[in-house]
Each structure stands twice: as structure tokens, then as C-alpha cells.
Design a protein around this motif. Sequence first.
Motif, PDB file in Angstrom:
ATOM      1  N   THR A 101       0.836  -1.195   0.000  1.00  0.00           N
ATOM      2  CA  THR A 101       0.000   0.000   0.000  1.00  0.00           C
ATOM      3  C   THR A 101       0.876   1.253   0.000  1.00  0.00           C
ATOM      4  O   THR A 101       2.087   1.191   0.281  1.00  0.00           O
ATOM      5  N   LEU A 157       4.195  10.262   3.079  1.00  0.00           N
ATOM      6  CA  LEU A 157       3.346   9.979   4.238  1.00  0.00           C
ATOM      7  C   LEU A 157       2.043  10.778   4.168  1.00  0.00           C
ATOM      8  O   LEU A 157       0.957  10.257   4.445  1.00  0.00           O
ATOM      9  N   LEU A 158       2.149  12.055   3.805  1.00  0.00           N
ATOM     10  CA  LEU A 158       0.950  12.880   3.692  1.00  0.00           C
ATOM     11  C   LEU A 158       0.030  12.371   2.586  1.00  0.00           C
ATOM     12  O   LEU A 158      -1.196  12.336   2.744  1.00  0.00           O
ATOM     13  N   ARG A 159       0.626  11.959   1.482  1.00  0.00           N
ATOM     14  CA  ARG A 159      -0.188  11.453   0.374  1.00  0.00           C
ATOM     15  C   ARG A 159      -0.902  10.171   0.780  1.00  0.00           C
ATOM     16  O   ARG A 159      -2.060   9.957   0.412  1.00  0.00           O
ATOM     17  N   ALA A 160      -0.225   9.307   1.542  1.00  0.00           N
ATOM     18  CA  ALA A 160      -0.849   8.052   1.974  1.00  0.00           C
ATOM     19  C   ALA A 160      -2.071   8.303   2.839  1.00  0.00           C
ATOM     20  O   ALA A 160      -2.983   7.479   2.905  1.00  0.00           O
ATOM     21  N   HIS A 161      -2.108   9.441   3.518  1.00  0.00           N
ATOM     22  CA  HIS A 161      -3.246   9.787   4.372  1.00  0.00           C
ATOM     23  C   HIS A 161      -4.161  10.827   3.716  1.00  0.00           C
ATOM     24  O   HIS A 161      -4.986  11.437   4.407  1.00  0.00           O
ATOM     25  N   ASP A 162      -3.980  11.033   2.387  1.00  0.00           N
ATOM     26  CA  ASP A 162      -4.787  12.018   1.656  1.00  0.00           C
ATOM     27  C   ASP A 162      -4.696  13.394   2.288  1.00  0.00           C
ATOM     28  O   ASP A 162      -5.688  14.127   2.384  1.00  0.00           O
ATOM     29  N   ALA A 163      -3.509  13.752   2.757  1.00  0.00           N
ATOM     30  CA  ALA A 163      -3.331  15.045   3.424  1.00  0.00           C
ATOM     31  C   ALA A 163      -2.241  15.871   2.761  1.00  0.00           C
ATOM     32  O   ALA A 163      -1.719  16.811   3.363  1.00  0.00           O
ATOM     33  N   GLU A 164      -1.901  15.522   1.526  1.00  0.00           N
ATOM     34  CA  GLU A 164      -0.839  16.269   0.827  1.00  0.00           C
ATOM     35  C   GLU A 164      -1.328  17.687   0.528  1.00  0.00           C
ATOM     36  O   GLU A 164      -2.472  17.867   0.086  1.00  0.00           O
ATOM     37  N   LEU A 183       0.800   3.605   2.125  1.00  0.00           N
ATOM     38  CA  LEU A 183       1.270   3.843   3.485  1.00  0.00           C
ATOM     39  C   LEU A 183       2.476   2.967   3.817  1.00  0.00           C
ATOM     40  O   LEU A 183       3.437   3.426   4.441  1.00  0.00           O
TER      41      LEU A 183
END
Length: 207
Positions: free
Chosen positions: A61, A89-96, A63
Motif C-alpha cells: 500500500t 506519508l501525507l499522500r498516503a493519508h490524503d493530506a498532501e 502507506l
Amino acid sequence: MADLSPRPERAATSRRERVAEEHRLAREAYDSNVPLRASNVREPLHGAAADVVRDQLREPTDLQVAIGVAQQLLDSDNVPALQEALRLLLRAHDAEPTTRPAVVEPPALRCPAAHPEDPTPCGGPTVVTILDAQNSGANGCEHHGARLLASLDGSRVYPLPDAPEQAAIRVFKAADTLPPFAWLENAPRTRPEQRSHEENRRRGEHR
């Protein structure tokens, strides 16, 4: 590989018996290869064997990838690489973030004669020394040397040992046409001490 040649304890006396013996040997060979068939991912698998093959074929995944990169860079001092790990890391949490921060360029190195408030770049290598009335000096390129020379009362210019020919003369002539603190574009230029030597000569004034 199993030997499929019929070898009964007694010789088969009929064709039917020979065929039956060959079928028996074929079944024994098939049964002996069960472990090999179970390890082949093209065969249907169940239970623990299926879990192992599924884990091997499963794509990691986002993450998991981001965590792996961050773990590898934990002790790194490579700032761009660390920034990329954080971005993953931010992209994995949809926070980019939707916009990237502006890249701040480090200030360019300039010669010692460049005034801190003077935004202009150097005009070449350091070739002259500018001395003030108290013999305090600073080395500079021709561009900043001329601007410093024009700004200091009683200042002088001297070429450095490896300066090109007539570098000090060019600095002296350029300073003659510059007002003091030439980088202050909105400074008043009404009094003689605020104007260049050349302009004062045209006006018949001295600073």
C-alpha cells in the motif's frame, strides 16, 4: 520422476492386466507429486499455502511504501529526501498540501565591498581594495568597489596583485559618476554631498 514401467510381482498374463498395472503406477506417481503441485501458484490453493502466495503477490500500500522510505531516511541529513518522505506519508493519508511551498534560494555570495542593503550582484571577481580615510579597507569587484568608493569621503582604490590591467582606474572613473549610496534609489539628491562628483563639477559645486 516415478518409474511408470509395470513391474508386478508376477508377470501380467493378459493385456487387461497390463493396462490395469500401468494405471496403478500412474496413480502412485500422481500421489507422490502432491507437494510439488501445491507449491505451483497456478493450481488452486487453500489455507496457509494460499495465504503465503497471496502475501507474496500482494502490492504494498501507499502507506507501507511511505513508512519504509521514512524508516530508511530516519537518520539522514538529506533535506530534499526527507521532504519527499514526508510528502509520501501525507499522500498516503490524503493530506498532501495542494500547493508546494516556495523554494527559498540561498543568498548569493558577494564580495566584501558589497553593502548589505545593495541588492545588485557582483560584476566579476574581486580585483580592488577600497580604503577609507582611516585606512580601513574592503576588497571588492569593480561594480561594488566603485559604489563603495563613491560613498566614502576620502576613500582610495588600489588594485589587488592579480587584478587585470587598469581595474583600479575603471573603478575610480565609475565611482566619479555615482552618487553616494547609489542603491538608495529614492534618496534625495539635492545637496552636493548627495550627488556624484561629476554632477557637482557640472554645477560648479564641491562636496
